[in-house]
Design a protein around this motif. Structure first.
Motif, short mmCIF file in Angstrom:
data_model
loop_
_atom_site.label_atom_id
_atom_site.label_comp_id
_atom_site.label_asym_id
_atom_site.label_seq_id
_atom_site.Cartn_x
_atom_site.Cartn_y
_atom_site.Cartn_z
N THR A 177 0.82 -1.21 0.00
CA THR A 177 0.00 0.00 0.00
C THR A 177 0.85 1.26 0.00
N VAL A 178 1.84 1.32 0.90
CA VAL A 178 2.68 2.52 0.99
C VAL A 178 3.52 2.70 -0.26
N ILE A 179 4.17 1.63 -0.70
CA ILE A 179 5.04 1.75 -1.89
C ILE A 179 4.21 2.02 -3.14
N GLY A 180 3.04 1.35 -3.25
CA GLY A 180 2.17 1.59 -4.40
C GLY A 180 1.68 3.03 -4.45
N ALA A 181 1.29 3.58 -3.28
CA ALA A 181 0.84 4.98 -3.24
C ALA A 181 1.96 5.93 -3.64
N MET A 182 3.18 5.63 -3.16
CA MET A 182 4.31 6.50 -3.52
C MET A 182 4.60 6.43 -5.02
N LEU A 183 4.54 5.24 -5.60
CA LEU A 183 4.79 5.11 -7.04
C LEU A 183 3.72 5.82 -7.85
N TYR A 184 2.45 5.66 -7.42
CA TYR A 184 1.35 6.30 -8.15
C TYR A 184 1.47 7.83 -8.10
N LEU A 185 1.73 8.36 -6.89
CA LEU A 185 1.87 9.81 -6.76
C LEU A 185 3.12 10.32 -7.48
N THR A 186 4.20 9.51 -7.48
CA THR A 186 5.40 9.91 -8.22
C THR A 186 5.11 10.01 -9.72
N LEU A 187 4.35 9.04 -10.24
CA LEU A 187 3.99 9.08 -11.66
C LEU A 187 3.14 10.31 -11.98
N LEU A 188 2.13 10.58 -11.12
CA LEU A 188 1.28 11.75 -11.35
C LEU A 188 2.11 13.04 -11.26
N GLY A 189 3.04 13.08 -10.29
CA GLY A 189 3.88 14.27 -10.16
C GLY A 189 4.79 14.48 -11.35
N ALA A 190 5.29 13.36 -11.93
CA ALA A 190 6.16 13.48 -13.10
C ALA A 190 5.40 13.95 -14.33
N LEU A 191 4.13 13.54 -14.42
CA LEU A 191 3.34 13.90 -15.59
C LEU A 191 2.59 15.22 -15.41
N ALA A 192 2.61 15.77 -14.19
CA ALA A 192 1.88 17.01 -13.93
C ALA A 192 2.51 18.17 -14.68
N GLY A 193 1.70 19.11 -15.01
CA GLY A 193 2.20 20.28 -15.70
C GLY A 193 2.97 21.20 -14.78
N SER A 194 3.47 22.27 -15.35
CA SER A 194 4.23 23.22 -14.56
C SER A 194 3.34 23.87 -13.51
N PRO A 195 3.87 24.09 -12.29
CA PRO A 195 3.08 24.76 -11.27
C PRO A 195 2.78 26.20 -11.60
N THR A 196 3.40 26.72 -12.67
CA THR A 196 3.09 28.09 -13.07
C THR A 196 2.04 28.13 -14.17
N GLU A 197 1.44 26.99 -14.48
CA GLU A 197 0.38 26.97 -15.49
C GLU A 197 -0.96 27.24 -14.83
N ILE A 198 -1.86 27.81 -15.60
CA ILE A 198 -3.22 28.07 -15.13
C ILE A 198 -4.15 27.09 -15.83
N ASP A 199 -4.84 26.27 -15.02
CA ASP A 199 -5.69 25.22 -15.59
C ASP A 199 -7.06 25.73 -16.01
N LEU A 200 -7.36 26.99 -15.76
CA LEU A 200 -8.68 27.54 -16.05
C LEU A 200 -8.95 27.53 -17.56
N GLU A 201 -10.14 27.07 -17.94
CA GLU A 201 -10.50 27.08 -19.36
C GLU A 201 -11.05 28.46 -19.73
N VAL A 202 -10.50 29.02 -20.78
CA VAL A 202 -10.94 30.34 -21.24
C VAL A 202 -11.17 30.28 -22.75
N ALA A 203 -11.79 31.33 -23.28
CA ALA A 203 -12.01 31.41 -24.73
C ALA A 203 -10.66 31.47 -25.44
N PRO A 204 -10.59 30.98 -26.68
CA PRO A 204 -9.30 30.93 -27.39
C PRO A 204 -8.59 32.27 -27.48
N GLN A 205 -9.36 33.38 -27.58
CA GLN A 205 -8.70 34.68 -27.72
C GLN A 205 -7.99 35.13 -26.43
#
Length: 236
Positions: free
Chosen positions: A129-157
Motif C-alpha cells: 500500500t505505501v510503496i504503491g501509493a508512492m509510485l502512483y503519486l510519483t507518476l502523477l507528479g512526473a506527468l503534472a504540468g508546470s506549477p506556473t500553469e493556469i488550468d482555467l478554461e478560457v475562450a481561445p482569444q
C-alpha cells in the motif's frame, strides 16, 4: 506454522546462528568499510570531475519554474491533490509521518517467524500500500504540468493572456481558479466582475505595494500587456 514446523525452524535457526558471525563488530565493520569506500569515490569524483552548479540564482526572475527532484514527486503531487490551506500541514507532515511510522512499526506488529510474503499479510499489504501509493503519486507528479500553469478554461482569444499571467508571477500572490496562492493578494478568478479592463490596466501600471508594477511590460511589450489585461477582464 504448526508445532513441528516451528520446532524445525527454531532448530535450523539455532544451527545457522551458531555458524554465523555476530552483527557487532563483523557487520558493523563491513558496512563501515563499504560506506567509507563509497564516500571516497564520491569525493574523488567531485575533485576530478567537478559538479555542474548551473546558472547563478536570480531572485528577481519570474520565468523560473520550480520543480522538485524526482524522488520528491510523490510529496509534490500530494500537496497538489490536497489544496485547502488548512490541510497543507496534513499533506506535508501528517500523511508522510503516519506512513513512515507504519513502516517502522511493522516489525513490532507482525512478529511471526514466517518469511513467505503470502503468510505475512499485514506486512505485505502495508508495504504494498505505501510503496504503491508512492509510485502512483510519483507518476502523477512526473506527468503534472508546470506549477506556473493556469488550468482555467478560457475562450481561445484569451489563451495568450493566460500564458502571460502564468509566466508573469501573478500566481505567487493571487489565486486564479485552482492555481496560485491564497495571498497576500486577492483571488483573481472573478476579477472581471469587480473591475473593468481600464481599471485593471491602471492597477497593473500603478499597483498598491507590495505588488510589482507592470509598467515596463506595458512599454516594452504592449501586446502582451494588453493580452494580460484582456484575460484578467474576462475572468467572470
Amino acid at each position: 506454522m504448526d508445532a513441528r514446523q516451528k520446532e524445525q525452524y527454531l532448530r535450523e535457526y539455532s544451527i545457522l546462528k551458531n555458524k554465523g558471525k555476530p552483527f557487532f563488530p563483523y557487520a558493523v565493520l563491513k558496512d563501515s568499510a563499504m560506506a567509507a569506500i563509497v564516500l571516497g569515490v564520491i569525493i574523488v569524483m567531485a575533485l576530478f570531475l567537478g559538479a555542474e552548479l548551473g546558472p547563478k540564482a536570480d531572485p528577481t526572475t519570474t520565468t523560473y519554474t520550480p520543480r522538485p527532484e524526482w524522488y520528491f514527486f510523490f510529496l509534490f503531487e500530494l500537496l497538489r491533490v490536497i489544496k485547502p490551506p488548512e490541510l497543507v500541514f496534513l499533506a506535508s507532515v501528517g500523511i508522510p509521518t503516519v506512513c513512515m511510522v507504519l513502516l517502522l512499526l511493522l516489525p513490532f506488529l507482525d512478529r511471526g517467524p514466517e518469511r513467505h510474503p503470502m503468510r505475512r499479510p499485514i506486512a505485505t499489504l502495508s508495504g504494498i500500500t505505501v510503496i504503491g501509493a508512492m509510485l502512483y503519486l510519483t507518476l502523477l507528479g512526473a506527468l503534472a504540468g508546470s506549477p506556473t500553469e493556469i488550468d482555467l478554461e478560457v475562450a481561445p482569444q484569451y489563451e495568450e493572456g493566460k500564458a502571460v499571467a502564468a509566466s508573469a508571477g501573478c500566481l505567487a500572490c493571487h489565486n486564479i481558479g485552482e492555481n496560485g496562492n491564497h495571498g497576500p493578494g486577492p483571488a483573481l478568478t472573478s476579477i472581471g466582475e469587480r473591475l473593468p479592463a481600464p481599471a485593471i490596466e491602471r492597477t497593473l501600471v500603478n499597483p498598491t505595494a507590495p505588488m510589482p508594477s507592470y509598467a515596463a511590460l506595458q512599454q516594452e511589450e504592449p501586446e502582451k500587456f494588453q493580452e494580460l489585461v484582456d484575460f484578467l477582464a474576462s475572468l467572470k
